[in-house]
Scaffold this motif. Sequence first.
Motif, mmCIF file in Angstrom:
data_model
loop_
_atom_site.group_PDB
_atom_site.id
_atom_site.type_symbol
_atom_site.label_atom_id
_atom_site.label_comp_id
_atom_site.label_asym_id
_atom_site.label_seq_id
_atom_site.Cartn_x
_atom_site.Cartn_y
_atom_site.Cartn_z
ATOM 1 N N LYS A 34 0.545 9.996 2.261
ATOM 2 C CA LYS A 34 -0.493 9.012 2.580
ATOM 3 C C LYS A 34 -0.024 7.631 2.133
ATOM 4 N N LYS A 35 -0.238 6.662 3.012
ATOM 5 C CA LYS A 35 0.077 5.279 2.651
ATOM 6 C C LYS A 35 -1.068 4.726 1.826
ATOM 7 N N SER A 64 -1.667 -0.504 -2.913
ATOM 8 C CA SER A 64 -1.748 -0.706 -4.353
ATOM 9 C C SER A 64 -1.777 -2.203 -4.642
ATOM 10 N N ALA A 67 1.368 7.006 -14.692
ATOM 11 C CA ALA A 67 0.753 5.718 -15.000
ATOM 12 C C ALA A 67 -0.451 5.467 -14.092
ATOM 13 N N GLY A 115 -1.236 7.533 -8.229
ATOM 14 C CA GLY A 115 -1.723 8.366 -7.123
ATOM 15 C C GLY A 115 -2.374 9.677 -7.542
ATOM 16 N N LYS A 116 -2.734 9.809 -8.814
ATOM 17 C CA LYS A 116 -3.269 11.090 -9.313
ATOM 18 C C LYS A 116 -4.643 11.414 -8.708
ATOM 19 N N GLU A 169 -9.718 13.407 -15.384
ATOM 20 C CA GLU A 169 -9.935 12.806 -16.710
ATOM 21 C C GLU A 169 -11.346 13.064 -17.230
HETATM 22 N N1 LIG Z 1 -8.094 5.740 0.539
HETATM 23 C C1 LIG Z 1 -7.168 4.872 0.106
HETATM 24 N N2 LIG Z 1 -6.454 4.128 0.990
HETATM 25 C C2 LIG Z 1 -5.500 3.269 0.562
HETATM 26 N N3 LIG Z 1 -5.198 3.059 -0.739
HETATM 27 C C3 LIG Z 1 -5.876 3.765 -1.668
HETATM 28 C C4 LIG Z 1 -6.900 4.712 -1.290
HETATM 29 N N4 LIG Z 1 -7.399 5.273 -2.415
HETATM 30 C C5 LIG Z 1 -6.729 4.689 -3.455
HETATM 31 N N5 LIG Z 1 -5.826 3.789 -3.020
HETATM 32 C C6 LIG Z 1 -4.878 2.998 -3.839
HETATM 33 O O1 LIG Z 1 -3.860 3.881 -4.262
HETATM 34 C C7 LIG Z 1 -3.397 3.572 -5.572
HETATM 35 C C8 LIG Z 1 -3.414 4.817 -6.414
HETATM 36 O O2 LIG Z 1 -4.763 5.124 -6.778
HETATM 37 P P1 LIG Z 1 -5.198 6.409 -7.622
HETATM 38 O O3 LIG Z 1 -6.635 6.218 -7.969
HETATM 39 O O4 LIG Z 1 -4.830 7.627 -6.878
HETATM 40 O O5 LIG Z 1 -4.282 6.281 -8.906
HETATM 41 P P2 LIG Z 1 -4.363 7.035 -10.295
HETATM 42 O O6 LIG Z 1 -2.976 7.506 -10.592
HETATM 43 O O7 LIG Z 1 -5.438 8.069 -10.259
HETATM 44 O O8 LIG Z 1 -4.762 5.872 -11.292
HETATM 45 P P3 LIG Z 1 -5.730 5.879 -12.602
HETATM 46 O O9 LIG Z 1 -4.960 6.605 -13.675
HETATM 47 O O10 LIG Z 1 -5.888 4.419 -12.887
HETATM 48 O O11 LIG Z 1 -7.007 6.549 -12.205
HETATM 49 C C9 LIG Z 1 -4.311 2.474 -6.080
HETATM 50 O O12 LIG Z 1 -3.601 1.250 -6.025
HETATM 51 C C10 LIG Z 1 -5.490 2.467 -5.123
HETATM 52 O O13 LIG Z 1 -6.002 1.176 -4.936
#
Ligand SMILES: Nc1ncnc2c1ncn2[C@@H]1O[C@H](COP(=O)(O)OP(=O)(O)OP(=O)(O)O)[C@@H](O)[C@H]1O
Length: 299
Positions: free
Chosen positions: A8-9, A12, A36, A40-41, A159
């Motif tokens: 998935k794109k 960020s 970090a 993308g988690k 979390e």
């Molecule tokens: N549906 C979406 N379409 C495009 N970009 C997205 C989408 N959902 C999230 N993002 C972007 O993808 C990136 C990763 O987000 P994600 O919430 O998966 O990270 P994370 O590893 O869970 O971070 P954290 O530990 O801060 O919760 C972020 O920059 C977010 O803005």
Amino acid sequence: MIVIQIQKKLQSATGEMLLNLDFEIRENEFVTLYGASGSGKTTTLRMISGLTQADKGIITVNNENWLDTNKKNQLPPQKRNIAYVFQDYALFPNMSVRENLNYALEKGQDKSIVEELLALMELQHLQHQKPAQLSGGQKQRVALARALVRRPKILLLDEPLSAVDQEMRIKLQDYILQAHRKYQLTTILVSHDIAEIYKMSDKVIVLENGIISKNGSPDEVFSSRLASGKFQFVGEILKIEKENFINIVVVLIGNNIVKIIAMDEEIQDLNIGNKVLIASKAFNPILTKIDSVPKSRDL
Ligand SMILES: Nc1ncnc2c1ncn2[C@@H]1O[C@H](COP(=O)(O)OP(=O)(O)OP(=O)(O)O)[C@@H](O)[C@H]1O
């Protein structure tokens, strides 16, 4: 067995990022996603649950096809046998603990699961309370119990323990492990806490900018940092005292104040308030069980 091969794109803060996942999870495995912020988690959990759409790829769960973008197959979230628990408890404020659990029952489902979960999560004495009367840890136990009412096979935990204090966190970890074992769940946890990951996980998947950089047991993944016989802690310098030919650097590590001897050349660049890494290879630590440490009045 869960097979996940999806892309998935993502947009960020620093631009476009491709989340590119290819991993497998065995049935009843406890897997932690580590990485970090922004790696993308959460998006990974949301794509497994079907709340976020992958651009392309496949997800199969025990040979059942949940997603196949080539065939335009997509199982709706409500048909995926999944429970999802977030940091935010999302309980119904106007309902008691028991009513929150009852509400999650499917039509015609045997109600005995509610009794079982109230007992497993030690919530019986709180069953008539409303969420506002509960502590954070108690609310999270209710959220966990409610998520398990429909007997999911997969438990996704984003979390869920980050809003509670350390003592409660350790207790909640035990409740999660009990549920994981009793209901033979396949559990995927997002956590930043290495001690928690060691305690809970069979496997750790490390995400860096949308890419899996490591995938293995906690020992394999963190070995270069922790399990190599080398101790590393991050601390903050509170004081630097000069004593004869040496210096004593007073460092705060967590809630502990530690004094470290350093030579002049080692402290040249150090100032009060600096964050420092304290590492040691050659010392033999003394292990003492916490509850066997004598109380201060006994010392
Ligand atoms: N549906 C979406 N379409 C495009 N970009 C997205 C989408 N959902 C999230 N993002 C972007 O993808 C990136 C990763 O987000 P994600 O919430 O998966 O990270 P994370 O590893 O869970 O971070 P954290 O530990 O801060 O919760 C972020 O920059 C977010 O803005």
